[in-house]
Design an enzyme around this catalytic site. Sequence first.
Site, PDB file in Angstrom:
ATOM      1  N   GLY A  46      25.372 -25.904  38.078  1.00 48.71           N
ATOM      2  CA  GLY A  46      26.625 -25.466  37.490  1.00 48.71           C
ATOM      3  C   GLY A  46      26.654 -25.762  36.009  1.00 48.71           C
ATOM      4  CD  GLN A  51      28.405 -28.935  31.474  1.00 42.19           C
ATOM      5  OE1 GLN A  51      28.667 -28.142  32.356  1.00 42.19           O
ATOM      6  NE2 GLN A  51      27.483 -29.880  31.607  1.00 42.19           N
ATOM      7  CB  CYS A  88      26.900 -34.087  34.452  1.00 40.96           C
ATOM      8  SG  CYS A  88      27.708 -32.983  33.290  1.00 40.96           S
ATOM      9  CG  LEU A  89      22.809 -29.339  33.678  1.00 43.98           C
ATOM     10  CD1 LEU A  89      22.886 -27.830  33.501  1.00 43.98           C
ATOM     11  CD2 LEU A  89      21.369 -29.780  33.913  1.00 43.98           C
ATOM     12  CG  HIS A 130      30.506 -31.644  38.313  1.00 45.70           C
ATOM     13  ND1 HIS A 130      29.939 -32.908  38.312  1.00 45.70           N
ATOM     14  CD2 HIS A 130      30.163 -31.104  37.105  1.00 45.70           C
ATOM     15  CE1 HIS A 130      29.318 -33.110  37.170  1.00 45.70           C
ATOM     16  NE2 HIS A 130      29.422 -32.031  36.418  1.00 45.70           N
ATOM     17  CD  GLU A 131      29.776 -27.294  36.695  1.00 48.61           C
ATOM     18  OE1 GLU A 131      30.063 -27.282  35.478  1.00 48.61           O
ATOM     19  OE2 GLU A 131      28.856 -27.989  37.155  1.00 48.61           O
ATOM     20  CG  HIS A 134      32.388 -30.062  32.980  1.00 58.17           C
ATOM     21  ND1 HIS A 134      32.048 -31.016  32.048  1.00 58.17           N
ATOM     22  CD2 HIS A 134      31.394 -30.068  33.904  1.00 58.17           C
ATOM     23  CE1 HIS A 134      30.889 -31.571  32.398  1.00 58.17           C
ATOM     24  NE2 HIS A 134      30.469 -31.026  33.520  1.00 58.17           N
TER      25      HIS A 134
END
Length: 147
Positions: A46, A51, A88-89, A130-131, A134
Amino acid sequence: MALRNIVKIGDEVLRKKCRTQLTFDEKLHTILDDMAETMYAAEGVGLAAPQVGILRRFCVVDVGDGLIELVNPVIVKREGYQIGDEGCLSLPGEYGKVKRPYSVTVRAQDRNGNNIEISAEGFKAKAFCHEIDHLDGILYIDKVIKE
Ligand code: NI
């Protein structure tokens, strides 16, 4: 399509509340295409707009069963719970245990502004949560359960 830089922890852009995406034009489509490409290149499941430095409410998710684009997503139903490792990226190499709903229903728009509703459970529900977090400046580390 083009790869975008993934913003890392410490950058304030990850902590801001994103604004509603109002236009469904070529510009949005290009960003969504780039975000998917960037997510796949980074082997993530994701990626949310902040991000890649964009403070608008959209994200991409693919947990292995196809790409999902969510514009202006809202979780309208949550059921049960699950506790599992999350990464997380924007925080490479780190993981933490987070409690999430076991299943969720999300209302959103697609890239053309059509209303969509998607229900998911397990890993995919976790990815949606999670996304969408953000988009409100929330990172999984804010929710990590201390062991
Ligand atoms: Ni993340």
